[in-house]
Design a protein around this motif. Structure first.
Motif, PDB file in Angstrom:
ATOM      1  N   THR A  85       0.707  -1.132   0.026  1.00 15.96           N
ATOM      2  CA  THR A  85      -0.175  -0.108   0.076  1.00 15.96           C
ATOM      3  C   THR A  85       0.777   1.226  -0.137  1.00 15.96           C
ATOM      4  O   THR A  85       0.095   2.389  -0.234  1.00 15.96           O
ATOM      5  N   SER A  86       2.323   1.105   0.063  1.00 16.93           N
ATOM      6  CA  SER A  86       2.955   2.287   0.034  1.00 16.93           C
ATOM      7  C   SER A  86       3.123   2.812  -1.513  1.00 16.93           C
ATOM      8  O   SER A  86       3.885   3.692  -1.893  1.00 16.93           O
ATOM      9  N   LEU A  87       2.792   1.787  -2.324  1.00  9.84           N
ATOM     10  CA  LEU A  87       3.222   2.054  -3.791  1.00  9.84           C
ATOM     11  C   LEU A  87       2.042   2.444  -4.729  1.00  9.84           C
ATOM     12  O   LEU A  87       0.821   1.789  -4.331  1.00  9.84           O
ATOM     13  N   ASP A  88       1.959   3.265  -5.669  1.00  7.22           N
ATOM     14  CA  ASP A  88       0.569   3.401  -6.503  1.00  7.22           C
ATOM     15  C   ASP A  88       0.617   2.211  -7.289  1.00  7.22           C
ATOM     16  O   ASP A  88       1.187   1.327  -7.329  1.00  7.22           O
ATOM     17  N   PHE A  89      -0.556   2.428  -8.408  1.00  4.94           N
ATOM     18  CA  PHE A  89      -0.692   1.321  -9.118  1.00  4.94           C
ATOM     19  C   PHE A  89       0.341   1.157 -10.400  1.00  4.94           C
ATOM     20  O   PHE A  89       0.126   0.140 -11.123  1.00  4.94           O
ATOM     21  N   TRP A  90       1.159   1.899 -10.419  1.00  4.70           N
ATOM     22  CA  TRP A  90       2.508   1.889 -11.315  1.00  4.70           C
ATOM     23  C   TRP A  90       3.601   1.378 -10.465  1.00  4.70           C
ATOM     24  O   TRP A  90       4.717   1.355 -11.132  1.00  4.70           O
ATOM     25  N   GLU A  91       3.293   1.093  -9.109  1.00  7.36           N
ATOM     26  CA  GLU A  91       4.683   0.566  -8.602  1.00  7.36           C
ATOM     27  C   GLU A  91       5.652   1.522  -7.979  1.00  7.36           C
ATOM     28  O   GLU A  91       6.949   1.263  -7.920  1.00  7.36           O
ATOM     29  N   THR A  92       5.078   2.764  -7.820  1.00  8.42           N
ATOM     30  CA  THR A  92       6.117   3.774  -7.743  1.00  8.42           C
ATOM     31  C   THR A  92       5.697   4.415  -6.071  1.00  8.42           C
ATOM     32  O   THR A  92       4.505   4.446  -5.867  1.00  8.42           O
ATOM     33  N   PRO A  93       6.579   4.442  -5.508  1.00  8.87           N
ATOM     34  CA  PRO A  93       6.396   4.954  -3.922  1.00  8.87           C
ATOM     35  C   PRO A  93       5.512   6.064  -3.861  1.00  8.87           C
ATOM     36  O   PRO A  93       5.930   7.200  -4.580  1.00  8.87           O
ATOM     37  N   TYR A  94       4.370   6.260  -3.263  1.00 11.60           N
ATOM     38  CA  TYR A  94       3.825   7.554  -2.838  1.00 11.60           C
ATOM     39  C   TYR A  94       4.580   8.427  -1.989  1.00 11.60           C
ATOM     40  O   TYR A  94       5.612   7.963  -1.394  1.00 11.60           O
ATOM     41  N   GLY A  95       4.645   9.718  -2.376  1.00  7.54           N
ATOM     42  CA  GLY A  95       5.515  10.865  -1.537  1.00  7.54           C
ATOM     43  C   GLY A  95       4.686  11.721  -0.641  1.00  7.54           C
ATOM     44  O   GLY A  95       3.350  11.928  -0.959  1.00  7.54           O
ATOM     45  N   LEU A  96       5.304  12.008   0.338  1.00  6.77           N
ATOM     46  CA  LEU A  96       4.637  13.021   1.366  1.00  6.77           C
ATOM     47  C   LEU A  96       5.626  14.216   1.307  1.00  6.77           C
ATOM     48  O   LEU A  96       6.890  14.121   1.688  1.00  6.77           O
ATOM     49  N   ALA A  97       5.035  15.536   1.353  1.00  5.88           N
ATOM     50  CA  ALA A  97       5.785  16.680   1.328  1.00  5.88           C
ATOM     51  C   ALA A  97       4.940  17.669   2.164  1.00  5.88           C
ATOM     52  O   ALA A  97       3.875  17.633   2.240  1.00  5.88           O
ATOM     53  N   TYR A  98       5.602  18.579   3.110  1.00  8.05           N
ATOM     54  CA  TYR A  98       5.331  19.625   3.852  1.00  8.05           C
ATOM     55  C   TYR A  98       5.786  20.982   3.228  1.00  8.05           C
ATOM     56  O   TYR A  98       6.838  21.188   3.019  1.00  8.05           O
ATOM     57  N   ASP A  99       4.702  21.926   2.891  1.00  5.76           N
ATOM     58  CA  ASP A  99       5.070  23.174   2.841  1.00  5.76           C
ATOM     59  C   ASP A  99       4.757  24.115   3.911  1.00  5.76           C
ATOM     60  O   ASP A  99       3.822  24.393   4.234  1.00  5.76           O
TER      61      ASP A  99
END
Length: 124
Positions: free
Chosen positions: A81-95
């Motif tokens: 579940t940490s990967l999207d459907f293209w098997e790329t990791p989801y990212g988290l960023a803070y502004d």
């Protein structure tokens, strides 16, 4: 997304030898993935936001573990579940300047900072 699979299978079986049909099926399937990932990104962003209200700030370096621990997959399907459907990791960023959090998917091209990126944000 997976409800489209029987239709795609039937249509794919009928016109599998046609490049035009294959292209159309790929577009359809990719659109379904984009919609699914946008929904998932929205849900993840909301989850991170709600945790931030309880003073649980998720660090980007710990985001993959956070997703694996806190997200469930419905049905029998098993996936990271940490990967999207293209098997790329989801990212988290803070502004920090604008006090917004962003949850990101690199999208179909698997490259961040491109036109097909998928994201959701919340003020915190």
């Amino acid at each position: 997304m997976f409800k489209l699979m029987p239709l795609v299978t039937v249509v794919g079986g009928v016109g599998a030898s046609s490049p035009k049909v294959k292209t159309q099926l790929e577009k359809l399937f990719n659109t379904a993935k984009v919609v699914s990932v946008q929904t998932e990104v929205n849900n993840i962003a909301q989850m991170v936001y709600l945790d931030s209200l309880e003073d649980q700030i998720i660090k980007p370096a710990e985001f993959a573990d956070y997703l694996r621990k806190n997200m469930r997959v419905k049905g029998k399907l098993q996936r990271d579940t940490s990967l999207d459907f293209w098997e790329t990791p989801y990212g988290l960023a803070y502004d920090e300047k604008n006090r917004r959090l962003y949850v990101l998917s690199a999208g179909p091209d698997k490259k961040y900072n491109s036109d097909d990126d998928i994201y959701a944000s919340y003020a915190y």
